[in-house]
Motif scaffolding. Structure first.
Motif, mmCIF file in Angstrom:
data_model
loop_
_atom_site.group_PDB
_atom_site.id
_atom_site.type_symbol
_atom_site.label_atom_id
_atom_site.label_comp_id
_atom_site.label_asym_id
_atom_site.label_seq_id
_atom_site.Cartn_x
_atom_site.Cartn_y
_atom_site.Cartn_z
ATOM 1 N N UNK A 49 28.674 5.534 42.145
ATOM 2 C CA UNK A 49 29.226 4.741 41.033
ATOM 3 C C UNK A 49 28.107 3.984 40.324
ATOM 4 N N UNK A 50 28.234 3.798 39.031
ATOM 5 C CA UNK A 50 29.332 4.230 38.183
ATOM 6 C C UNK A 50 29.202 5.715 37.841
ATOM 7 N N UNK A 51 30.351 6.373 37.848
ATOM 8 C CA UNK A 51 30.384 7.817 37.596
ATOM 9 C C UNK A 51 30.290 8.099 36.105
ATOM 10 N N UNK A 52 29.746 9.275 35.822
ATOM 11 C CA UNK A 52 29.614 9.733 34.445
ATOM 12 C C UNK A 52 30.190 11.147 34.400
ATOM 13 N N UNK A 53 31.278 11.327 33.653
ATOM 14 C CA UNK A 53 31.931 12.641 33.567
ATOM 15 C C UNK A 53 30.949 13.743 33.189
ATOM 16 N N UNK A 54 30.028 13.447 32.286
ATOM 17 C CA UNK A 54 29.094 14.473 31.827
ATOM 18 C C UNK A 54 28.063 14.810 32.903
ATOM 19 N N UNK A 55 27.833 13.906 33.836
ATOM 20 C CA UNK A 55 26.964 14.202 34.978
ATOM 21 C C UNK A 55 27.725 15.048 36.005
ATOM 22 N N UNK A 56 29.006 14.804 36.156
ATOM 23 C CA UNK A 56 29.840 15.522 37.122
ATOM 24 C C UNK A 56 30.188 16.926 36.622
ATOM 25 N N UNK A 57 30.383 17.068 35.310
ATOM 26 C CA UNK A 57 30.833 18.339 34.728
ATOM 27 C C UNK A 57 30.013 19.554 35.192
ATOM 28 N N UNK A 58 28.670 19.533 35.190
ATOM 29 C CA UNK A 58 27.928 20.730 35.626
ATOM 30 C C UNK A 58 28.213 21.107 37.086
ATOM 31 N N UNK A 59 28.463 20.124 37.924
ATOM 32 C CA UNK A 59 28.795 20.430 39.317
ATOM 33 C C UNK A 59 30.155 21.113 39.394
ATOM 34 N N UNK A 60 31.108 20.655 38.611
ATOM 35 C CA UNK A 60 32.415 21.308 38.564
ATOM 36 C C UNK A 60 32.283 22.731 38.022
ATOM 37 N N UNK A 61 31.472 22.923 37.015
ATOM 38 C CA UNK A 61 31.238 24.264 36.459
ATOM 39 C C UNK A 61 30.643 25.180 37.533
ATOM 40 N N UNK A 62 29.734 24.660 38.378
ATOM 41 C CA UNK A 62 29.172 25.463 39.474
ATOM 42 C C UNK A 62 30.279 25.896 40.441
ATOM 43 N N UNK A 63 31.189 24.971 40.754
ATOM 44 C CA UNK A 63 32.329 25.329 41.613
ATOM 45 C C UNK A 63 33.155 26.432 40.957
ATOM 46 N N UNK A 64 33.418 26.295 39.663
ATOM 47 C CA UNK A 64 34.206 27.302 38.947
ATOM 48 C C UNK A 64 33.479 28.649 38.934
ATOM 49 N N UNK A 65 32.163 28.642 38.795
ATOM 50 C CA UNK A 65 31.392 29.898 38.813
ATOM 51 C C UNK A 65 31.518 30.572 40.175
ATOM 52 N N UNK A 66 31.468 29.792 41.249
ATOM 53 C CA UNK A 66 31.647 30.363 42.588
ATOM 54 C C UNK A 66 33.060 30.925 42.748
ATOM 55 N N UNK A 67 34.034 30.270 42.121
ATOM 56 C CA UNK A 67 35.401 30.809 42.149
ATOM 57 C C UNK A 67 35.447 32.157 41.447
ATOM 58 N N UNK A 68 34.790 32.260 40.296
ATOM 59 C CA UNK A 68 34.784 33.513 39.534
ATOM 60 C C UNK A 68 34.109 34.633 40.324
ATOM 61 N N UNK A 69 33.135 34.273 41.168
ATOM 62 C CA UNK A 69 32.450 35.258 42.011
ATOM 63 C C UNK A 69 33.279 35.639 43.232
ATOM 64 N N UNK A 70 34.366 34.914 43.486
ATOM 65 C CA UNK A 70 35.213 35.205 44.630
ATOM 66 C C UNK A 70 34.768 34.552 45.921
ATOM 67 N N UNK A 71 33.788 33.663 45.845
ATOM 68 C CA UNK A 71 33.286 33.002 47.055
ATOM 69 C C UNK A 71 34.017 31.702 47.361
ATOM 70 N N UNK A 72 34.617 31.100 46.357
ATOM 71 C CA UNK A 72 35.234 29.786 46.496
ATOM 72 C C UNK A 72 36.672 29.829 46.026
ATOM 73 N N UNK A 73 37.508 29.069 46.726
ATOM 74 C CA UNK A 73 38.916 28.928 46.338
ATOM 75 C C UNK A 73 39.190 27.441 46.140
ATOM 76 N N UNK A 74 40.056 27.150 45.202
ATOM 77 C CA UNK A 74 40.409 25.774 44.873
ATOM 78 C C UNK A 74 41.815 25.462 45.374
ATOM 79 N N UNK A 75 41.934 24.341 46.059
ATOM 80 C CA UNK A 75 43.227 23.815 46.470
ATOM 81 C C UNK A 75 43.442 22.512 45.703
#
Length: 174
Positions: free
Chosen positions: A37-63
């Protein structure tokens, strides 16, 4: 009212923004989810995009857990190992429950739903996660069936002069 969990939901702009809001709010409340803290959405966004990329590759699932209003209230990412000798267990990342929902048992519900999802995945025998020391998280995970299997002293630098242990926890599924 309990959360409604969905495994592998469609990634919509509303879901993306809901996860970003959750991640920001959890960080700002002192949650140990990769940022300080303090959090910054624009700092967090690339990490979320990395998670989404792993999902697209079939390595990660989101609950995702939604509350009674349909808002994103909890998340966990289940990531398969790519090392051929370790494909029998997976990582659980970015385990979050919104601060307004904490203290209601939703964290336990999220971990139980994640374990159920892992059990349904072919060949998975255990779930592994890491947590930041100094917050009592290892006691919470322990109360949910996880066992501490390793600890790296002072591996996480939260701030200059504030180093925390990186604690490895394991949940056998058999």
């Amino acid at each position: 009212m309990p959360l409604t969990f969905t495994l592998d939901p469609a990634i919509t702009p509303a879901l993306r923004d809901g996860i970003l809001d959750l991640w920001t709010d959890v960080t700002d409340a002192g949650g140990a989810v990769g940022f300080v803290a303090p959090a910054n959405r624009e700092e967090i966004r690339p990490e979320l995009v990395r998670h989404f990329a792993q999902m697209a590759e079939g390595r990660t699932r989101l609950l995702v857990g939604h509350d009674e209003a349909g808002e994103v209230a909890a998340t966990a990412f289940l990531t398969r190992n790519t090392h051929r000798l370790m494909t029998h267990w997976l990582w659980l990342y970015t385990v979050m429950v919104h601060p307004r929902h904490q203290g209601r048992g939703y964290g336990r519900d999220l971990l139980a739903a994640a374990a159920d999802a892992a059990r349904a995945m072919e060949g998975i025998e255990a779930v592994r996660l890491t947590c930041r020391g100094g917050l009592g998280l290892e006691r919470f995970y322990g109360s949910c069936g996880y066992k501490e299997v390793g600890r790296v002293p002072d591996a996480i630098r939260v701030a200059p002069g504030d180093d925390r242990d990186d604690i490895v926890m394991l949940l056998p599924l058999r």
